[in-house]
Write an enzyme that holds these catalytic residues in place. Structure first.
Site, PDB file in Angstrom:
ATOM      1  CB  THR A 197     -20.726  57.486  31.349  1.00  0.00           C
ATOM      2  OG1 THR A 197     -19.465  57.412  31.934  1.00  0.00           O
ATOM      3  CG2 THR A 197     -20.898  56.380  30.349  1.00  0.00           C
ATOM      4  NE  ARG A 225      -9.968  57.490  34.506  1.00  0.00           N
ATOM      5  CZ  ARG A 225     -11.302  57.520  34.394  1.00  0.00           C
ATOM      6  NH1 ARG A 225     -11.872  57.931  33.272  1.00  0.00           N
ATOM      7  NH2 ARG A 225     -12.055  57.112  35.398  1.00  0.00           N
ATOM      8  N   GLY A 227     -11.354  54.801  31.823  1.00  0.00           N
ATOM      9  CA  GLY A 227     -12.253  54.444  32.916  1.00  0.00           C
ATOM     10  C   GLY A 227     -13.024  53.167  32.610  1.00  0.00           C
ATOM     11  CB  THR A 248     -22.905  56.915  35.059  1.00  0.00           C
ATOM     12  OG1 THR A 248     -22.415  58.254  34.926  1.00  0.00           O
ATOM     13  CG2 THR A 248     -23.970  56.882  36.134  1.00  0.00           C
ATOM     14  N   GLY A 251     -15.040  55.589  37.378  1.00  0.00           N
ATOM     15  CA  GLY A 251     -14.882  54.296  36.716  1.00  0.00           C
ATOM     16  C   GLY A 251     -13.947  53.335  37.395  1.00  0.00           C
TER      17      GLY A 251
HETATM   18  N1  GLY Z   1     -17.467  56.483  34.137  1.00  0.00           N
HETATM   19  C1  GLY Z   1     -16.632  57.209  33.292  1.00  0.00           C
HETATM   20  C2  GLY Z   1     -15.235  57.222  33.687  1.00  0.00           C
HETATM   21  O1  GLY Z   1     -14.879  56.923  34.822  1.00  0.00           O
HETATM   22  O2  GLY Z   1     -14.429  57.573  32.847  1.00  0.00           O
END
Ligand code: GLY
Length: 338
Positions: A197, A225, A227, A248, A251
């Site tokens: 991210t 999916r 996050g 970040t 997630g």
């Molecule tokens: N932090 C990004 C995700 O888990 O998609």
């Protein structure tokens, strides 16, 4: 070893700052305008955001301008165009944006659009809703003039096809700061997996905060999916009276504790941005220490004065800051120190 260079007066090269130095800087003097972003690639995002902030532009415009940089960068495999696809070969993007007044917008599982941050902003500004997902988000983007594009680059397609040979699912810690094709410790053909991210937070010269998050999510994730990144409160939270935070990493663990909102709430209780991030990381580690050892999660926060801080589960997390007299990458302190 990755060599990091820093621009200070465009000439000086200075070492990465330990986050503990920054954590001490919590006087309400702060700095504004200022922009902070996750990871080494946050530097390039900050540079674009800074063009807006330094000319007395609005934080929300700086956020969008900054987030568009990694979104358009084909070499970035964790955000936007060129991001790794899901296990069915679809590049699905997640993004959100939020201002100091609680206005926010998000898109989830959006395909074919290079700049999900801009679509999220339109959701915020032009609809009565906060979130649009999948086909609905795509229809909305196309109806608003966005171009439908193929986001799966030959490089990413190759990596996906390689992954399909074994289909193992082992996110690699700190993959965000690896160069493309750089060997990753413990990696083997077919196991290239990642997450991540750009989280970006800005305080403008009028004292208004905004934030944004944009990602292609975990590489080779299950189709559909989503996050933490586009989930307001999890991947991003902004409260104009207190501060802003973004996250970040893996997630799912951030969603469980609504991490970014929790960071802001800890700041509301009087904690510095650094301490607030640390407390949330500690809570995540406490919930499942075994799991925490195997994943990376990092938080970055700024308060309404422009003081900033960060904390991560693992070493290797970095965040970039830009203000009038600072342009630096800062190594985040971490819960685990090896
Ligand atoms: N932090 C990004 C995700 O888990 O998609």
């Amino acid at each position: 070893m990755i060599r990091r260079s820093f621009l200070k007066n465009s000439l000086l090269s200075i070492p990465i700052l330990p986050a503990s130095t920054v954590a001490l800087n919590i006087a309400p003097l702060g700095k504004k305008p200022i922009v902070v972003s996750t990871w080494d690639f946050g530097k390039a995002a900050n540079a674009e955001a800074w063009k807006v902030l330094s000319s007395h532009g609005k934080a929300i415009d700086a956020i969008e301008a900054g987030a568009k940089v990694p979104e358009a960068d084909e070499s970035n495999k964790t955000v936007g165009y060129g991001g790794y696809p899901d296990r069915d070969g679809h590049v699905t993007l997640d993004a959100c944006i939020m201002d100091h007044n609680g206005n926010c917008g998000a898109v989830m599982c959006l395909e074919h659009i290079v700049h999900p941050i801009s679509v999220a902003r339109l959701v915020m500004e032009k609809t009565p809703h906060v979130i649009l997902v999948g086909e609905g988000a795509l229809d909305f983007a196309l109806a608003n003039g966005f171009k439908k594009e193929n986001l799966l680059t030959p490089d990413s397609e190759k990596a996906w096809k390689e992954w399909l040979k074994k289909s193992n699912y082992n996110p690699i810690i700190n993959i965000e700061n690896k160069k493309i094709n750089e060997p990753v410790a413990g990696a083997f053909p077919g196991s290239i997996n990642n997450h991540d991210t750009l989280g970006i937070l800005a305080l403008d010269s009028s004292g208004n905060l905004s934030g944004g998050c944009t990602t292609s999510g975990m590489a080779f994730k299950m189709h559909g999916r989503v996050g933490d990144s586009p989930v307001i409160g999890a991947g991003l939270f902004v409260d104009g009276e207190i501060g802003a935070a973004t996250s970040t990493g893996v997630g799912e663990e951030v969603i469980r504790c609504v991490g970014s909102h929790l960071v802001v709430e800890y700041m509301r209780q009087g904690n510095s941005p650094y301490d607030a991030c640390k407390k949330v990381v500690e809570r995540i580690a406490k919930r499942d220490i075994g799991k925490a050892k195997t994943i990376q999660i990092g938080f970055v926060a700024i308060d309404k004065f422009g003081n900033h801080g960060a904390f991560a589960l693992q070493k290797g997390f970095s965040y970039a800051i830009r203000s009038e007299n600072q342009e630096e990458l800062i190594a985040g302190d971490s819960y685990f120190n090896s």
